[in-house]
Design a protein around this motif. Sequence first.
Motif, PDB file in Angstrom:
ATOM      1  N   UNK A 159       0.860  -1.261   0.033  1.00  0.00           N
ATOM      2  CA  UNK A 159       0.128  -0.194   0.082  1.00  0.00           C
ATOM      3  C   UNK A 159       0.880   1.162  -0.012  1.00  0.00           C
ATOM      4  N   UNK A 160       2.114   1.164   0.272  1.00  0.00           N
ATOM      5  CA  UNK A 160       3.158   2.213   0.393  1.00  0.00           C
ATOM      6  C   UNK A 160       3.143   3.007  -0.899  1.00  0.00           C
ATOM      7  N   UNK A 161       2.931   4.319  -0.582  1.00  0.00           N
ATOM      8  CA  UNK A 161       3.047   5.247  -1.730  1.00  0.00           C
ATOM      9  C   UNK A 161       1.630   5.413  -2.418  1.00  0.00           C
ATOM     10  N   UNK A 162       0.569   4.888  -2.173  1.00  0.00           N
ATOM     11  CA  UNK A 162      -0.807   4.982  -2.848  1.00  0.00           C
ATOM     12  C   UNK A 162      -1.573   5.725  -1.823  1.00  0.00           C
ATOM     13  N   UNK A 163      -1.521   5.628  -0.430  1.00  0.00           N
ATOM     14  CA  UNK A 163      -2.332   6.425   0.631  1.00  0.00           C
ATOM     15  C   UNK A 163      -1.176   7.036   1.834  1.00  0.00           C
ATOM     16  N   UNK A 164      -1.716   7.949   2.489  1.00  0.00           N
ATOM     17  CA  UNK A 164      -1.085   8.530   3.455  1.00  0.00           C
ATOM     18  C   UNK A 164      -1.702   9.070   4.644  1.00  0.00           C
ATOM     19  N   UNK A 165      -0.926   9.324   5.702  1.00  0.00           N
ATOM     20  CA  UNK A 165      -1.537  10.099   6.664  1.00  0.00           C
ATOM     21  C   UNK A 165      -1.905  11.316   6.553  1.00  0.00           C
ATOM     22  N   UNK A 166      -3.339  11.567   7.020  1.00  0.00           N
ATOM     23  CA  UNK A 166      -3.827  13.109   6.950  1.00  0.00           C
ATOM     24  C   UNK A 166      -2.992  13.891   7.704  1.00  0.00           C
ATOM     25  N   UNK A 167      -2.471  15.021   7.176  1.00  0.00           N
ATOM     26  CA  UNK A 167      -1.900  16.009   7.832  1.00  0.00           C
ATOM     27  C   UNK A 167      -2.177  17.417   7.322  1.00  0.00           C
ATOM     28  N   UNK A 168      -3.425  17.637   6.805  1.00  0.00           N
ATOM     29  CA  UNK A 168      -3.734  18.770   6.231  1.00  0.00           C
ATOM     30  C   UNK A 168      -4.017  20.009   6.959  1.00  0.00           C
ATOM     31  N   UNK A 169      -4.338  19.566   8.559  1.00  0.00           N
ATOM     32  CA  UNK A 169      -4.285  20.772   9.399  1.00  0.00           C
ATOM     33  C   UNK A 169      -3.378  20.698  10.656  1.00  0.00           C
ATOM     34  N   UNK A 170      -2.320  20.110  10.133  1.00  0.00           N
ATOM     35  CA  UNK A 170      -1.283  19.577  11.144  1.00  0.00           C
ATOM     36  C   UNK A 170      -0.098  20.532  11.172  1.00  0.00           C
ATOM     37  N   UNK A 171       0.701  20.938  12.251  1.00  0.00           N
ATOM     38  CA  UNK A 171       1.589  21.716  12.377  1.00  0.00           C
ATOM     39  C   UNK A 171       2.455  21.390  13.514  1.00  0.00           C
ATOM     40  N   UNK A 172       3.893  21.431  13.274  1.00  0.00           N
ATOM     41  CA  UNK A 172       4.697  20.895  13.964  1.00  0.00           C
ATOM     42  C   UNK A 172       4.819  21.674  15.180  1.00  0.00           C
ATOM     43  N   UNK A 173       4.716  21.042  16.567  1.00  0.00           N
ATOM     44  CA  UNK A 173       4.729  21.752  17.889  1.00  0.00           C
ATOM     45  C   UNK A 173       3.710  22.559  18.307  1.00  0.00           C
ATOM     46  N   UNK A 174       2.548  22.525  17.333  1.00  0.00           N
ATOM     47  CA  UNK A 174       1.380  23.029  17.630  1.00  0.00           C
ATOM     48  C   UNK A 174       0.382  22.138  18.187  1.00  0.00           C
ATOM     49  N   UNK A 175       0.205  21.908  19.438  1.00  0.00           N
ATOM     50  CA  UNK A 175      -0.777  20.713  20.179  1.00  0.00           C
ATOM     51  C   UNK A 175      -2.197  21.104  19.443  1.00  0.00           C
ATOM     52  N   UNK A 176      -2.622  22.395  19.569  1.00  0.00           N
ATOM     53  CA  UNK A 176      -4.030  22.690  18.962  1.00  0.00           C
ATOM     54  C   UNK A 176      -4.421  22.110  17.530  1.00  0.00           C
ATOM     55  N   UNK A 177      -3.171  22.796  16.606  1.00  0.00           N
ATOM     56  CA  UNK A 177      -3.344  22.228  15.483  1.00  0.00           C
ATOM     57  C   UNK A 177      -3.370  20.576  15.196  1.00  0.00           C
ATOM     58  N   UNK A 178      -2.469  19.866  16.133  1.00  0.00           N
ATOM     59  CA  UNK A 178      -2.282  18.437  15.879  1.00  0.00           C
ATOM     60  C   UNK A 178      -3.973  17.776  16.520  1.00  0.00           C
ATOM     61  N   UNK A 179      -4.441  18.539  17.402  1.00  0.00           N
ATOM     62  CA  UNK A 179      -5.861  18.126  17.954  1.00  0.00           C
ATOM     63  C   UNK A 179      -6.869  18.312  16.689  1.00  0.00           C
ATOM     64  N   UNK A 180      -6.799  19.337  16.320  1.00  0.00           N
ATOM     65  CA  UNK A 180      -7.859  19.494  15.131  1.00  0.00           C
ATOM     66  C   UNK A 180      -7.549  18.889  14.034  1.00  0.00           C
ATOM     67  N   UNK A 181      -6.318  18.464  13.542  1.00  0.00           N
ATOM     68  CA  UNK A 181      -6.050  17.468  12.535  1.00  0.00           C
ATOM     69  C   UNK A 181      -6.469  16.209  12.671  1.00  0.00           C
ATOM     70  N   UNK A 182      -6.293  15.641  13.903  1.00  0.00           N
ATOM     71  CA  UNK A 182      -6.660  14.218  14.298  1.00  0.00           C
ATOM     72  C   UNK A 182      -8.531  14.291  14.126  1.00  0.00           C
ATOM     73  N   UNK A 183      -8.939  15.116  15.029  1.00  0.00           N
ATOM     74  CA  UNK A 183     -10.152  15.087  15.045  1.00  0.00           C
ATOM     75  C   UNK A 183     -11.065  15.436  13.503  1.00  0.00           C
TER      76      UNK A 183
END
Length: 655
Positions: free
Chosen positions: A270-294
């Motif tokens: 499956x590698x290369x055909x799908x990926x983890x969603x990180x459209x709302x993710x920011x490094x070091x930003x707990x709130x952005x990471x929370x929003x991203x997973x939600x």
Amino acid sequence: MKRIKYISICFLIIVMSMASCVKLDIAPMNIIQDNQILSSEAGITSYMARLYGEMPIEDFRYGPQYLFDHFYVHKVPAALTGEALNSGTHHAMTEATSSDYGDNWSDLYALIRECNYFLQKIDSYKSDFSESSVNQWKGEVYCIRAFTYYALAKRYGGVPIVTTVLDPFSTSKTDIINVPRFSEKSTWNQVASDFDRAISLLPETSQRGRVNKYVAYGLKARAMLYAGCIAKYNTTSYFDSNNNNTQVCGMKSDLVKGFFQAAYDAAKAVDGHYSLYKGDWKAGDLNAQYENFKNIFIKIPDCECMFVRDYSYPDDVHGYNAYNVPRQDMGANGYSAKTCPTLNFVQMFDGLPKDANGNIDVYNADGTYKLYNNPMDLFTNAEPRLHATVIFPNDMYNNENIEIWRGIYIGKKDAKAGKIERLLPANSTITYENSNKKKLLVTSGNSSQTAYTLHNGTKMNPAGRSGRFSSDNSCALSGFSIRKWLSPTLTPDNTLENHSTQSWIELRYAEVLLSRAESAAELASLGDNSHLNDAYLCISKIRERAGANPLTSLEKSSVDNFIQVVRKERRKELAFENKTWWDLKRWRIIDKEQNNTRWLTLMPFYADYAGKWFFDVRSDERNDTYTFDTRWYYQKIPSRAISSSNNIVIQNQGY
């Protein structure tokens, strides 16, 4: 409660002159001429929709007592695993932790028959369609059949394998009623074979809600991982003495490596055909990471959500919001808070203050309570993935604070000094209302609360609007409420029963990465370390996206340590996605986890004279004890399935 199946509208157009039924059960195929169904793309689309609709996907409608045709209200799957408390399983623990029961055997074989029928007949009409279309349809049906045999194998072990349409009125010995159980090995091999056929025929992309080549790879990885664990960890063997001593339960250990290798190879593909969603993710930003997973469960992003079951009102609906909203958001149907995450689950996550044993630390060194200005202060640095999964006391949801607390502490001298002693001894099973300090507590028996006047003249409900009320189960029994899967904004309509339309994600790329890591770690336990670094990478990707701590050298210090790390990561990432129950069974550890176990809760209290909050750790106040008998690793085959088979299908041991 009526379940409206999404698959049926177009199919009914074909058969409406022949039958009308609420359940939308379709008349037997031999009543309808083949050319009415299989000679047109519309007919095949209807047939495929029916097959997809009958797939044993354990979604919002799945509960431990039913696989098909029911909403879960009183027994949520997470209540079997220690993930959550649920009012419906109260006083029924031994039964509730045994299995998902009901006659799903018959439903699954009915679906297999429909798959076999299509595969047997479609070549007669292939000249009417393009070769690619026929191959895709065949691939989808093989994948559905594999998924269905997987559903049987994980419940029962070896089962009758039927790959052609059999005449139920035949007297020949090839009839279904004369097909005995195959070995468990043969059953898992059938699952693998059908997935492989699907993979060879399916295209690389597909319409949402339908399988493609890489979805089939991902589902195969899940199934082969299960088979590998049975071969490695299962200790129960059962042989059919009436059928050449076939091993219908259990497999030889020499199969372990082959299954785990198959799981790894499928996940890696499956590698290369799908990926983890990180459209709302920011490094070091707990709130952005929370929003991203939600947002994974709100936006349903195509990059990660590989296989999805969609819903739409009014034709196809479920009741997740109605059953699981916090008590203060209860809809007109009168349900709420059926899924209350336990403290056992919550404290698996990073970012919480913990003692040397890994337990949440809410006590001072002298045993008194730590005090907080706001209940949310305890969770300030909590792993974002946890916050996206669980509603904390006084957390924000639906544009309001969710009022979850247990009572008001009215002691004066000790509160002002910030030295409030524990309300109950450790491991106590009595209620706060029966404690020695009950005179220092104001609590509420139910949601009809009388506001208490604090010493400064302001009024406060003793248990908040969402509990926990002492004698009312429609509230936050554990001190927490569920966030995952809930609609981000509630309306009077979507909190009604049978009005929810969230999409169910049956397969995410995150699960494929976890399957890849686990199978690689299991191979390493057998001496093959060639994929171990890849496993570390998979877990690191999951943790980075989640906002969790990076892998440590201690976690990688031994293969056994790392296997436990992967299992814990899986439980955190896939929580409340109805995967944990089967994971605990395939790892053969649920009997140990649920050996007279009481799940933990975290009860918030407001200290009036301190003007602060404290938390008390205790077991579920209902004193429910969970157990699991090892015979339940293989479920009971429905009696009707045995009696209708001329008694050649033997029952599993212990029933």
